[in-house]
Scaffold this motif. Structure first.
Motif, PDB file in Angstrom:
ATOM      1  N   VAL A   2     -16.278   0.350  -3.223  1.00 31.56           N
ATOM      2  CA  VAL A   2     -15.004  -0.341  -2.969  1.00 31.56           C
ATOM      3  C   VAL A   2     -14.748  -0.453  -1.469  1.00 31.56           C
ATOM      4  O   VAL A   2     -14.431  -1.537  -0.954  1.00 31.56           O
ATOM      5  N   THR A   3     -14.850   0.659  -0.754  1.00 31.15           N
ATOM      6  CA  THR A   3     -14.561   0.638   0.682  1.00 31.15           C
ATOM      7  C   THR A   3     -15.576  -0.217   1.434  1.00 31.15           C
ATOM      8  O   THR A   3     -15.219  -0.879   2.417  1.00 31.15           O
ATOM      9  N   GLY A   4     -16.831  -0.220   0.976  1.00 33.27           N
ATOM     10  CA  GLY A   4     -17.835  -1.052   1.626  1.00 33.27           C
ATOM     11  C   GLY A   4     -17.522  -2.532   1.498  1.00 33.27           C
ATOM     12  O   GLY A   4     -17.620  -3.290   2.468  1.00 33.27           O
ATOM     13  N   ILE A   5     -17.105  -2.946   0.308  1.00 32.24           N
ATOM     14  CA  ILE A   5     -16.779  -4.356   0.071  1.00 32.24           C
ATOM     15  C   ILE A   5     -15.507  -4.760   0.811  1.00 32.24           C
ATOM     16  O   ILE A   5     -15.473  -5.760   1.538  1.00 32.24           O
TER      17      ILE A   5
ATOM     18  N   ILE B  88     -14.257   1.363   7.624  1.00 33.55           N
ATOM     19  CA  ILE B  88     -14.676   0.526   8.741  1.00 33.55           C
ATOM     20  C   ILE B  88     -16.138   0.737   9.115  1.00 33.55           C
ATOM     21  O   ILE B  88     -16.847  -0.224   9.445  1.00 33.55           O
ATOM     22  N   GLY B  89     -16.623   1.977   9.067  1.00 34.96           N
ATOM     23  CA  GLY B  89     -17.971   2.287   9.550  1.00 34.96           C
ATOM     24  C   GLY B  89     -19.088   1.492   8.885  1.00 34.96           C
ATOM     25  O   GLY B  89     -19.842   0.780   9.565  1.00 34.96           O
ATOM     26  N   PRO B  90     -19.262   1.581   7.556  1.00 35.19           N
ATOM     27  CA  PRO B  90     -20.331   0.814   6.907  1.00 35.19           C
ATOM     28  C   PRO B  90     -20.177  -0.690   7.091  1.00 35.19           C
ATOM     29  O   PRO B  90     -21.177  -1.407   7.259  1.00 35.19           O
ATOM     30  N   ALA B  91     -18.944  -1.188   7.062  1.00 33.01           N
ATOM     31  CA  ALA B  91     -18.715  -2.628   7.238  1.00 33.01           C
ATOM     32  C   ALA B  91     -19.109  -3.078   8.638  1.00 33.01           C
ATOM     33  O   ALA B  91     -19.779  -4.105   8.813  1.00 33.01           O
ATOM     34  N   ALA B  92     -18.684  -2.328   9.654  1.00 35.99           N
ATOM     35  CA  ALA B  92     -19.042  -2.676  11.030  1.00 35.99           C
ATOM     36  C   ALA B  92     -20.546  -2.594  11.237  1.00 35.99           C
ATOM     37  O   ALA B  92     -21.136  -3.425  11.943  1.00 35.99           O
ATOM     38  N   THR B  93     -21.182  -1.623  10.599  1.00 34.13           N
ATOM     39  CA  THR B  93     -22.646  -1.499  10.683  1.00 34.13           C
ATOM     40  C   THR B  93     -23.325  -2.710  10.069  1.00 34.13           C
ATOM     41  O   THR B  93     -24.255  -3.277  10.648  1.00 34.13           O
ATOM     42  N   ALA B  94     -22.860  -3.112   8.884  1.00 27.82           N
ATOM     43  CA  ALA B  94     -23.453  -4.269   8.200  1.00 27.82           C
ATOM     44  C   ALA B  94     -23.288  -5.543   9.018  1.00 27.82           C
ATOM     45  O   ALA B  94     -24.210  -6.362   9.111  1.00 27.82           O
ATOM     46  N   LEU B  95     -22.120  -5.710   9.628  1.00 34.37           N
ATOM     47  CA  LEU B  95     -21.860  -6.930  10.394  1.00 34.37           C
ATOM     48  C   LEU B  95     -22.643  -6.968  11.705  1.00 34.37           C
ATOM     49  O   LEU B  95     -22.771  -8.034  12.317  1.00 34.37           O
ATOM     50  N   LEU B  96     -23.154  -5.833  12.146  1.00 31.52           N
ATOM     51  CA  LEU B  96     -24.069  -5.825  13.289  1.00 31.52           C
ATOM     52  C   LEU B  96     -25.450  -6.341  12.895  1.00 31.52           C
ATOM     53  O   LEU B  96     -26.202  -6.834  13.738  1.00 31.52           O
ATOM     54  N   LEU B  97     -25.775  -6.232  11.618  1.00 30.49           N
ATOM     55  CA  LEU B  97     -27.117  -6.560  11.145  1.00 30.49           C
ATOM     56  C   LEU B  97     -27.225  -7.953  10.545  1.00 30.49           C
ATOM     57  O   LEU B  97     -28.320  -8.483  10.396  1.00 30.49           O
ATOM     58  N   THR B  98     -26.092  -8.556  10.164  1.00 32.67           N
ATOM     59  CA  THR B  98     -26.134  -9.888   9.581  1.00 32.67           C
ATOM     60  C   THR B  98     -24.832 -10.617   9.877  1.00 32.67           C
ATOM     61  O   THR B  98     -23.781  -9.995  10.021  1.00 32.67           O
ATOM     62  N   ARG B  99     -24.917 -11.956   9.972  1.00 37.54           N
ATOM     63  CA  ARG B  99     -23.741 -12.795  10.189  1.00 37.54           C
ATOM     64  C   ARG B  99     -23.247 -13.434   8.898  1.00 37.54           C
ATOM     65  O   ARG B  99     -22.237 -14.130   8.919  1.00 37.54           O
ATOM     66  N   ARG B 100     -23.951 -13.230   7.804  1.00 37.15           N
ATOM     67  CA  ARG B 100     -23.585 -13.827   6.532  1.00 37.15           C
ATOM     68  C   ARG B 100     -22.652 -12.883   5.777  1.00 37.15           C
ATOM     69  O   ARG B 100     -23.007 -11.731   5.507  1.00 37.15           O
ATOM     70  N   ALA B 101     -21.466 -13.367   5.438  1.00 34.86           N
ATOM     71  CA  ALA B 101     -20.451 -12.511   4.823  1.00 34.86           C
ATOM     72  C   ALA B 101     -20.931 -11.920   3.500  1.00 34.86           C
ATOM     73  O   ALA B 101     -20.725 -10.731   3.233  1.00 34.86           O
ATOM     74  N   GLY B 102     -21.556 -12.741   2.657  1.00 35.13           N
ATOM     75  CA  GLY B 102     -22.015 -12.248   1.366  1.00 35.13           C
ATOM     76  C   GLY B 102     -23.041 -11.148   1.505  1.00 35.13           C
ATOM     77  O   GLY B 102     -22.984 -10.127   0.807  1.00 35.13           O
ATOM     78  N   VAL B 103     -23.993 -11.330   2.414  1.00 38.00           N
ATOM     79  CA  VAL B 103     -25.008 -10.307   2.652  1.00 38.00           C
ATOM     80  C   VAL B 103     -24.367  -9.058   3.236  1.00 38.00           C
ATOM     81  O   VAL B 103     -24.717  -7.926   2.881  1.00 38.00           O
ATOM     82  N   ALA B 104     -23.407  -9.244   4.144  1.00 30.62           N
ATOM     83  CA  ALA B 104     -22.723  -8.111   4.765  1.00 30.62           C
ATOM     84  C   ALA B 104     -21.977  -7.276   3.729  1.00 30.62           C
ATOM     85  O   ALA B 104     -21.959  -6.039   3.814  1.00 30.62           O
ATOM     86  N   VAL B 105     -21.358  -7.938   2.753  1.00 30.78           N
ATOM     87  CA  VAL B 105     -20.644  -7.218   1.705  1.00 30.78           C
ATOM     88  C   VAL B 105     -21.596  -6.312   0.926  1.00 30.78           C
ATOM     89  O   VAL B 105     -21.318  -5.123   0.698  1.00 30.78           O
ATOM     90  N   LEU B 106     -22.729  -6.859   0.508  1.00 27.70           N
ATOM     91  CA  LEU B 106     -23.702  -6.069  -0.244  1.00 27.70           C
ATOM     92  C   LEU B 106     -24.295  -4.952   0.614  1.00 27.70           C
ATOM     93  O   LEU B 106     -24.459  -3.810   0.152  1.00 27.70           O
ATOM     94  N   LEU B 107     -24.603  -5.279   1.862  1.00 28.63           N
ATOM     95  CA  LEU B 107     -25.196  -4.294   2.755  1.00 28.63           C
ATOM     96  C   LEU B 107     -24.214  -3.168   3.064  1.00 28.63           C
ATOM     97  O   LEU B 107     -24.578  -1.990   3.080  1.00 28.63           O
ATOM     98  N   SER B 108     -22.955  -3.515   3.272  1.00 30.83           N
ATOM     99  CA  SER B 108     -21.933  -2.511   3.558  1.00 30.83           C
ATOM    100  C   SER B 108     -21.747  -1.567   2.372  1.00 30.83           C
ATOM    101  O   SER B 108     -21.650  -0.340   2.550  1.00 30.83           O
ATOM    102  N   ALA B 109     -21.690  -2.113   1.167  1.00 31.57           N
ATOM    103  CA  ALA B 109     -21.564  -1.273  -0.018  1.00 31.57           C
ATOM    104  C   ALA B 109     -22.770  -0.346  -0.156  1.00 31.57           C
ATOM    105  O   ALA B 109     -22.623   0.833  -0.501  1.00 31.57           O
ATOM    106  N   GLY B 110     -23.962  -0.884   0.140  1.00 30.68           N
ATOM    107  CA  GLY B 110     -25.169  -0.062   0.075  1.00 30.68           C
ATOM    108  C   GLY B 110     -25.162   1.056   1.099  1.00 30.68           C
ATOM    109  O   GLY B 110     -25.523   2.203   0.800  1.00 30.68           O
ATOM    110  N   ILE B 111     -24.760   0.741   2.332  1.00 27.27           N
ATOM    111  CA  ILE B 111     -24.692   1.757   3.386  1.00 27.27           C
ATOM    112  C   ILE B 111     -23.676   2.839   3.008  1.00 27.27           C
ATOM    113  O   ILE B 111     -23.934   4.039   3.152  1.00 27.27           O
TER     114      ILE B 111
END
Length: 308
Positions: free
Chosen positions: A27-30, A209-232
C-alpha cells in the motif's frame, strides 16, 4: 538451514508480522509514488504527526491503536482538504503551531497511558511501532483497509496521474480535480496510518516516501515506478524483519534490534544505492552525448519530457 533461520520461518509471531508488513509495504509503495509526484510529502508528515494523537488516545480508552491512527488520520486529511493543502504548506507558523499542539496532545495521552492505563510500552508502540507484537486479530482489518486503499488508487489511477502532472490540463479535460484530491488524501491517510502501525508514527513516512523516491530515481514511467516501489517496500519489510529477528543471536545477548530501525535503515540504503546508480547512469549518458555531439551543453535547447 540454521536453527535461527528455521525459527524465523516457523514463528507464529513472525507470520503475523510478515502478513501485516506485506500488505502495508504494498500500500505505502503504491501510494508513495503519487505522493512524491504530487509533492505531498508534507501532507504525509502532517498526517503521521496528527495520527499519533489518535494512536495514543486509543491506548488510553483500551481499543486497538489502529482504529485511533486511522480515525485521526482520516479526520485530519479531510480537514487539510477543507483548509487547502497548498495554503497549509505556505503558512509555516500556523501549521507549526497546530502540529506542535498535536504532538503535545500525544505526549499528554502517552503520559496518561502510563500513569492511568498502566501501559509502560505505549510510547514505544505508538511512536516507533511494534510489528512483532501486533495482535493477530487485527490482521483482517489491515487487509481490508489495504484493499480499500489500493482499490481507490486503481479506480482513480488515470485521474491521479493527469492531476499530478498538470492540474490545469486535467481540469480542462474534465477530471474532477477537487474530488480526486479529497479521495487521494483519504488514501494517503490510510497508507500513513497503516505504516504507523508497523514502524511507528515518527518513522511512518520513511516507508511511504523512501521506496517511492527510490523507484522514481530508477524509472520515469509512473506505472513501472508504482510496481517497483511496491516491490522495494516489500523487500525492505521482509529483510528488516529478518535482520531484527536474527539480531538476537549476534547482538550480544541484549535482545533484538528494533524492527523499525532495521526497516528504515534498509530503506535509506536502497535510496542511497539508487541515487548513486542514477548519478552514474546520468554521467555516462552525458558523456555519450558529448562524444556524439561535441557542441557545448550550454548551447543546447532544454528538453522537456511530457507523459502521454
Amino acid at each position: 538451514m540454521s536453527p535461527a533461520i528455521t525459527g524465523f520461518f516457523t514463528s507464529p509471531t513472525v507470520h503475523v508480522a510478515l502478513a501485516v508488513g506485506t500488505f502495508v509495504a504494498i500500500v505505502t509503495g503504491i501510494v508513495g509514488v503519487f505522493t512524491v509526484i504530487r509533492g505531498q510529502s508534507f501532507a504525509g508528515h502532517a498526517l503521521a504527526d496528527l495520527g499519533a494523537v489518535g494512536g495514543s488516545g486509543a491506548y488510553l480508552i483500551g481499543i486497538s491503536q489502529l482504529w485511533g491512527f486511522v480515525g485521526a488520520g482520516v479526520v485530519a486529511a479531510l480537514l487539510m482538504e477543507l483548509i487547502g493543502v497548498r495554503r497549509l504548506r505556505g503558512r509555516d507558523v500556523a501549521t507549526g503551531v497546530v502540529f506542535a499542539l498535536g504532538l503535545g496532545l500525544t505526549s499528554l495521552f502517552l503520559y496518561w497511558d502510563t500513569t492511568i492505563g498502566g501501559s509502560s510500552n505505549a510510547a514505544v508502540s505508538v511512536l516507533f511501532g511494534s510489528l512483532f507484537v501486533i495482535d493477530p486479530g487485527i490482521v483482517p482489518l489491515v487487509i481490508g483497509l489495504s484493499v480499500v486503499a489500493v482499490g481507490l488508487v486503481v479506480v482513480l489511477y488515470r485521474w491521479l496521474l493527469m492531476d499530478s502532472l498538470d492540474s490545469d490540463l486535467a481540469a480542462a479535460r474534465g477530471v474532477p480535480t477537487r474530488l480526486t484530491g479529497v479521495l487521494f488524501l483519504v488514501v494517503l491517510a490510510l497508507a500513513v496510518e497503516l505504516s504507523a502501525l508497523t514502524i511507528g508514527a515518527i518513522l511512518s513516512t520513511a516507508l511511504l516516501i523512501g521506496p517511492a523516491a527510490t523507484a522514481l530515481l530508477l524509472t520515469r514511467r509512473a506505472g513501472v515506478a508504482v510496481l517497483l516501489s511496491a516491490g522495494i517496500g516489500l523487500v525492505v519489510m521482509v529483510l528488516g524483519c529478518f535482520v531484527s529477528y536474527e539480531s538476537y543471536y549476534w547482538a550480544g545477548g541484549d535482545g533484538n534490534w528494533p524492527v523499525s530501525f532495521c526497516i528504515v535503515a534498509l530503506v535509506f540504503l536502497a535510496y542511497v544505492a539508487a541515487r548513486l546508480l542514477a548519478g552514474g547512469r546520468g554521467r555516462s549518458e552525458r558523456r555519450r552525448r558529448e562524444i556524439a555531439d561535441p557542441q557545448p551543453l550550454v548551447d543546447r535547447a532544454p528538453v522537456t519530457e511530457i507523459a502521454g
